[in-house]
Design an enzyme around this catalytic site. Structure first.
Site, PDB file in Angstrom:
ATOM      1  N   VAL A 193       0.824  -1.211   0.000  1.00  0.00           N
ATOM      2  CA  VAL A 193       0.000   0.000   0.000  1.00  0.00           C
ATOM      3  C   VAL A 193       0.857   1.259   0.000  1.00  0.00           C
ATOM      4  O   VAL A 193       0.680   2.157  -0.838  1.00  0.00           O
ATOM      5  CB  VAL A 193      -0.948   0.001   1.220  1.00  0.00           C
ATOM      6  CG1 VAL A 193      -1.730   1.304   1.282  1.00  0.00           C
ATOM      7  CG2 VAL A 193      -1.894  -1.185   1.157  1.00  0.00           C
ATOM      8  N   SER A 279       9.510   0.332   1.768  1.00  0.00           N
ATOM      9  CA  SER A 279       8.190   0.053   2.369  1.00  0.00           C
ATOM     10  C   SER A 279       7.987  -1.460   2.399  1.00  0.00           C
ATOM     11  O   SER A 279       7.250  -2.019   1.585  1.00  0.00           O
ATOM     12  CB  SER A 279       7.074   0.742   1.584  1.00  0.00           C
ATOM     13  OG  SER A 279       7.115   0.370   0.215  1.00  0.00           O
ATOM     14  N   HIS A 454     -29.724   6.786  -9.736  1.00  0.00           N
ATOM     15  CA  HIS A 454     -29.139   6.836 -11.075  1.00  0.00           C
ATOM     16  C   HIS A 454     -28.979   8.288 -11.508  1.00  0.00           C
ATOM     17  O   HIS A 454     -29.889   9.103 -11.313  1.00  0.00           O
ATOM     18  CB  HIS A 454     -30.056   6.110 -12.072  1.00  0.00           C
ATOM     19  CG  HIS A 454     -29.595   6.230 -13.497  1.00  0.00           C
ATOM     20  ND1 HIS A 454     -28.567   5.473 -14.010  1.00  0.00           N
ATOM     21  CD2 HIS A 454     -30.017   7.034 -14.512  1.00  0.00           C
ATOM     22  CE1 HIS A 454     -28.373   5.796 -15.270  1.00  0.00           C
ATOM     23  NE2 HIS A 454     -29.244   6.748 -15.610  1.00  0.00           N
TER      24      HIS A 454
END
Length: 475
Positions: A193, A279, A454
């Site tokens: 991530v 990381s 919608h």
């Protein structure tokens, strides 16, 4: 100042400050101790998430996405931008302002809920007959006592062996969020991530980014179909992602960093970059807590051992968040913090890790909750799968972002939703509907029968649910 409390919370990250507030709401006298400081030496509650993690990274992701859209996406909307220029200091200043607002918001919440905030570093002093003594090292040394203690000290970035973070050339998430200039060549070790989000930020701003990942599969925790689409999109954007590499060594020079590694074919390679982000995971923060003073120790991996309810082996001491087992996610820590506060007061809350959503805030965004298709296959569970592409969604077309899809997995016999996986626009927001549905044991049919406005992106969730039964209406 008051020195005796019902509860002391050590750490004011997402888990700690939420636990303190919930406990105070339930009538306990609460102190929350936190050592984070801002540039002026003042308190900066919020932990890694607020100061050098979730919040500042999202601020930079948003700013860098605006910059990229202005340079490459506005033209198709009939908006011509001439003389586009990056003002990085101003962008970083905005990020810091966002962080500061969150710090101040937490301090306000403490005051509102009558939580005593103490700025300093906490450590256990002794176990008493009626609780625990906790020392605070800070502007003023203090000793506090409490009947119960929650450890919520979070985690720190894991460094490579023999390549410590200097936050100048070799960067953790802290340094990656504070570069004074856009590096021409940026290396990232770890395609998780943090690596993908930070790599995306600096690529958008002009860096040539190379991502080195040890695992042979990309985003192994995600659904394989989502991971495949994500890899295709990131490479299309210009991220050079290399999988299955073995790092042989990292050496920082005066101005560059050299990374020696073997590629997936075993060939020796050298990557020279101006900055390197590492990381490769995080480690729990327990150093300096003096756990031995109260008869507590960490496990072999450095985590504080807890049971399902976050109780440690020492009665009266609890632990939550990144410092214990389970996913290292801010919202997981928050849920554990609330649950522990309520358990202390005799309530019986429940935290289901299977309905904790995961999000990667790249573009396209990636989010999922529940089990992946490969997990269901490995478990031998019969299931149905339904997918709906954003290419067929009217709102996505209007936004100009039709990348990706929604995928829903449900039990073949009962139709209970077992997992939802999204890659595409606003996936981080859309996944909430799936988490709610799964928490209430909803069937795919339930989502399919709900009227969705919608045009909205959420209609893709309804269509994926319909697709589980082979009756998607718009694709």
């Amino acid at each position: 100042m008051q020195t005796q409390f019902d509860l002391i919370v050590i750490g004011a990250g997402p888990g700690g400050y939420i636990a303190a507030i919930r406990a105070a709401q339930l009538g306990l006298s609460v102190a929350c101790i936190d050592a984070w400081s801002n540039a002026k030496g003042g308190p900066a509650p919020g932990g890694t998430c607020t100061n050098v993690g979730c919040i500042p990274s999202k601020a930079l992701l948003q700013s860098s996405e605006h910059y990229e859209h202005a340079g490459h996406g506005f033209a198709e909307h009939g908006i011509d931008v001439a003389g586009l220029k990056l003002d990085l200091p101003r962008m970083l200043a905005r990020k810091e302002q966002v962080v500061r607002q969150n710090n101040e918001g937490i301090l306000y919440l403490f005051k509102k809920n009558k939580v005593q905030f103490v700025h300093g570093r906490a450590s256990f002093a002794a176990k008493l007959d009626a609780g625990f003594e906790v020392d605070v090292a800070g502007p003023e040394s203090k000793r506090l006592t409490a009947k119960q203690v929650i450890i919520a000290t979070g985690s720190s970035p894991r460094a490579l062996p023999d390549a410590a973070f200097d936050e100048k050339l070799i960067l953790s998430n802290t340094g990656a969020l504070a570069l004074g200039e856009v590096p021409k060549r940026l290396g990232v070790i770890g395609a998780g991530v943090i690596g993908l989000e930070m790599g995306s930020v600096w690529r958008r701003l002009g860096a040539q980014v190379t991502v080195l990942e040890a695992l042979p599969d990309f985003l192994g925790a995600a659904d394989a179909q989502v991971a495949k689409e994500a890899l295709k999109q990131f490479k299309k954007q210009g991220l050079d992602i290399q999988l299955g590499v073995k790092i042989a060594g990292v050496k920082a020079g005066a101005k560059v960093v050299n990374v020696r590694y073997a590629d997936a074919q075993g060939a020796e390679q050298t990557l020279t970059v101006d900055r390197l982000i590492v990381s490769i995971g995080r480690v729990p923060n327990t150093e300096g807590l003096n756990l031995g003073a109260v008869g507590l120790s960490t496990d072999a991996r450095g985590f504080v051992p807890v049971d399902h309810d976050c109780k440690t082996p020492v009665p009266g001491i609890w632990a939550i968040g990144d410092v214990v087992r389970g996913p290292m996610l801010a919202h997981k820590a928050e849920e554990e913090g609330v649950a522990v506060a309520e358990r202390i007061q005799g309530q019986k809350p429940h935290v289901d890790f299977n309905t904790v959503p995961w999000v990667i805030y790249t573009a396209p965004e990636i989010a999922w909750v529940g089990q992946t298709e490969q997990q269901l296959k490995a478990a031998g569970r019969a299931y149905k799968a339904g997918s709906f592409p954003f290419l067929a969604n009217g709102r996505a077309r209007a936004l100009g972002d039709t990348t990706g899809f929604v995928k829903m997995l449900s039990d073949a016999a009962t139709d209970e939703i077992l997992g939802v996986h999204i890659i595409g626009p606003m996936a981080s927001e859309l996944i909430a509907e799936a988490a709610v549905a799964m928490e209430f044991k909803a069937a795919a049919e339930d989502i399919a029968r709900i009227c969705h406005a919608h045009p909205t992106l959420s209609e893709a969730m309804k269509e994926a649910a319909l697709a589980c039964d082979g009756r998607s209406l718009n694709f």
